[in-house]
Design a protein around this motif. Structure first.
Motif, mmCIF file in Angstrom:
data_model
loop_
_atom_site.group_PDB
_atom_site.id
_atom_site.type_symbol
_atom_site.label_atom_id
_atom_site.label_comp_id
_atom_site.label_asym_id
_atom_site.label_seq_id
_atom_site.Cartn_x
_atom_site.Cartn_y
_atom_site.Cartn_z
ATOM 1 N N GLY A 39 42.750 143.646 84.275
ATOM 2 C CA GLY A 39 43.553 142.463 83.543
ATOM 3 C C GLY A 39 43.512 141.181 84.131
ATOM 4 N N PRO A 40 44.050 140.167 83.729
ATOM 5 C CA PRO A 40 44.224 138.830 84.345
ATOM 6 C C PRO A 40 44.623 138.806 85.694
ATOM 7 N N GLY A 41 43.956 138.195 86.586
ATOM 8 C CA GLY A 41 44.205 138.088 87.744
ATOM 9 C C GLY A 41 43.842 139.486 88.929
ATOM 10 N N HIS A 42 43.214 140.433 88.014
ATOM 11 C CA HIS A 42 42.982 141.602 88.831
ATOM 12 C C HIS A 42 41.594 142.129 88.338
ATOM 13 N N ARG A 43 40.586 141.187 88.463
ATOM 14 C CA ARG A 43 39.293 141.283 88.049
ATOM 15 C C ARG A 43 38.267 141.114 89.295
ATOM 16 N N VAL A 44 37.395 142.136 89.664
ATOM 17 C CA VAL A 44 36.374 141.974 90.629
ATOM 18 C C VAL A 44 35.177 142.089 90.167
ATOM 19 N N VAL A 45 34.392 141.363 90.507
ATOM 20 C CA VAL A 45 32.834 141.271 89.945
ATOM 21 C C VAL A 45 32.009 141.271 91.132
ATOM 22 N N LYS A 46 31.012 142.157 91.064
ATOM 23 C CA LYS A 46 30.167 142.384 92.211
ATOM 24 C C LYS A 46 28.528 142.747 91.583
ATOM 25 N N ASP A 47 27.641 142.170 92.291
ATOM 26 C CA ASP A 47 26.133 142.752 92.131
ATOM 27 C C ASP A 47 26.132 144.005 92.565
ATOM 28 N N GLY A 48 25.400 144.683 91.848
ATOM 29 C CA GLY A 48 25.028 146.103 92.028
ATOM 30 C C GLY A 48 23.424 146.225 92.772
ATOM 31 N N PRO A 49 23.355 147.335 93.546
ATOM 32 C CA PRO A 49 22.031 147.469 94.132
ATOM 33 C C PRO A 49 20.981 147.708 93.129
ATOM 34 N N ALA A 50 19.768 147.736 93.710
ATOM 35 C CA ALA A 50 18.464 147.835 92.969
ATOM 36 C C ALA A 50 18.280 149.358 93.033
ATOM 37 N N PRO A 102 16.035 152.713 93.492
ATOM 38 C CA PRO A 102 14.873 153.077 94.724
ATOM 39 C C PRO A 102 13.660 152.222 94.230
ATOM 40 N N SER A 103 13.181 152.277 93.114
ATOM 41 C CA SER A 103 11.572 151.817 92.854
ATOM 42 C C SER A 103 11.811 150.286 92.432
ATOM 43 N N GLY A 104 12.817 149.670 92.495
ATOM 44 C CA GLY A 104 12.994 148.364 92.412
ATOM 45 C C GLY A 104 13.427 147.921 90.865
ATOM 46 N N PHE A 105 13.821 146.873 90.522
ATOM 47 C CA PHE A 105 14.102 146.542 89.078
ATOM 48 C C PHE A 105 12.740 146.355 88.373
ATOM 49 N N THR A 106 12.706 146.794 87.121
ATOM 50 C CA THR A 106 11.206 146.633 86.287
ATOM 51 C C THR A 106 11.505 145.921 85.269
ATOM 52 N N LYS A 107 12.775 145.475 84.767
ATOM 53 C CA LYS A 107 12.814 144.750 83.559
ATOM 54 C C LYS A 107 13.691 143.437 84.209
ATOM 55 N N ASN A 108 13.198 142.215 83.540
ATOM 56 C CA ASN A 108 14.335 141.154 83.561
ATOM 57 C C ASN A 108 14.199 140.713 85.252
ATOM 58 N N ILE A 109 13.046 141.083 85.913
ATOM 59 C CA ILE A 109 13.156 140.650 87.467
ATOM 60 C C ILE A 109 13.595 139.221 87.750
ATOM 61 N N GLU A 110 13.502 138.294 87.010
ATOM 62 C CA GLU A 110 13.850 137.103 87.310
ATOM 63 C C GLU A 110 15.313 136.772 87.409
ATOM 64 N N ALA A 111 16.060 137.700 86.779
ATOM 65 C CA ALA A 111 17.402 137.649 86.813
ATOM 66 C C ALA A 111 18.008 138.159 88.098
ATOM 67 N N ALA A 112 17.280 138.585 89.100
ATOM 68 C CA ALA A 112 17.825 139.284 90.537
ATOM 69 C C ALA A 112 18.206 138.366 91.217
ATOM 70 N N SER A 113 17.874 136.853 91.129
ATOM 71 C CA SER A 113 18.353 135.838 92.054
ATOM 72 C C SER A 113 19.805 135.389 91.357
ATOM 73 N N LEU A 114 20.006 135.291 90.159
ATOM 74 C CA LEU A 114 21.034 134.892 89.494
ATOM 75 C C LEU A 114 22.357 135.273 90.263
ATOM 76 N N GLN A 115 23.313 134.268 89.764
ATOM 77 C CA GLN A 115 24.745 134.779 90.272
ATOM 78 C C GLN A 115 25.358 135.405 89.116
ATOM 79 N N PRO A 116 26.351 136.556 89.059
ATOM 80 C CA PRO A 116 26.903 137.091 87.912
ATOM 81 C C PRO A 116 27.415 135.866 87.225
ATOM 82 N N ALA A 117 27.562 135.995 85.657
ATOM 83 C CA ALA A 117 28.073 134.929 84.756
ATOM 84 C C ALA A 117 29.418 134.763 85.077
ATOM 85 N N GLU A 118 30.088 135.914 85.511
ATOM 86 C CA GLU A 118 31.620 136.089 85.479
ATOM 87 C C GLU A 118 31.811 135.829 87.154
ATOM 88 N N LYS A 119 33.343 135.480 87.521
ATOM 89 C CA LYS A 119 33.552 135.503 88.858
ATOM 90 C C LYS A 119 35.086 136.428 88.906
#
Length: 155
Positions: free
Chosen positions: A91-102, A104-121
């Motif tokens: 809820g409002p004031g109680h949101r946590v946003v974190k990147d998830g780990p890749a 084991p074989s690495g990302f295979t789709k949309n790899i260019e997005a790996a360096s992007l910051q999450p769209a939310e904070k």
């Protein structure tokens, strides 16, 4: 006596209000088998039962998965093959946003997005103070407000 009650109540109010603002906590553990364990809690020691967990695509922000935390406040998910982030939405004031780990074989789709910051904070606020710490602070405040003036008068 009346003069010493107001400072005590003021100290109690200043300490108690932020202490009861329970800060959300989200811990991620890569199980190294293509799964991720997500643990949700609040700083007061209460679990995250019923709180929403979203797994979102990092490039487009679309929802890849949505679950609610069960009684154990722990969810195990398959790690997506594309860059993603997790949203603990209490809820409002109680949101946590974190990147998830890749995976084991690495990302295979949309790899260019790996360096992007999450769209939310994260918008988590509050001071993570547990109830026992709050009780100790209140006791110390009471001692300072009530006993010290009495000791000073005896001298």
């Amino acid at each position: 006596m009346k003069n010493s009650v107001f400072p005590f109540l003021l100290i109690l109010f200043i300490v108690a209000v932020p202490a009861f603002a329970h800060t959300p906590l989200m811990m991620l553990q890569d199980n190294e088998d293509g799964t991720l364990t997500v643990k949700g809690d609040f700083s007061t020691g209460t679990g995250a039962v019923g709180v929403d967990l979203y797994v979102k695509n990092k490039l487009e922000g679309t929802i890849l998965s949505h679950q609610k935390f069960p009684e154990s406040s722990t969810i195990e998910i398959e790690i997506p093959t594309e860059p993603y982030y997790l949203v603990f939405d209490g809820g409002p004031g109680h949101r946590v946003v974190k990147d998830g780990p890749a995976p084991p074989s690495g990302f295979t789709k949309n790899i260019e997005a790996a360096s992007l910051q999450p769209a939310e904070k994260s918008d988590a606020s509050g001071i993570p103070v547990s109830i026992p710490v709050l009780i100790i602070i209140v006791i110390i405040a009471a001692i300072l407000v009530f006993l010290i003036p009495k000791i000073s008068k005896k001298r």
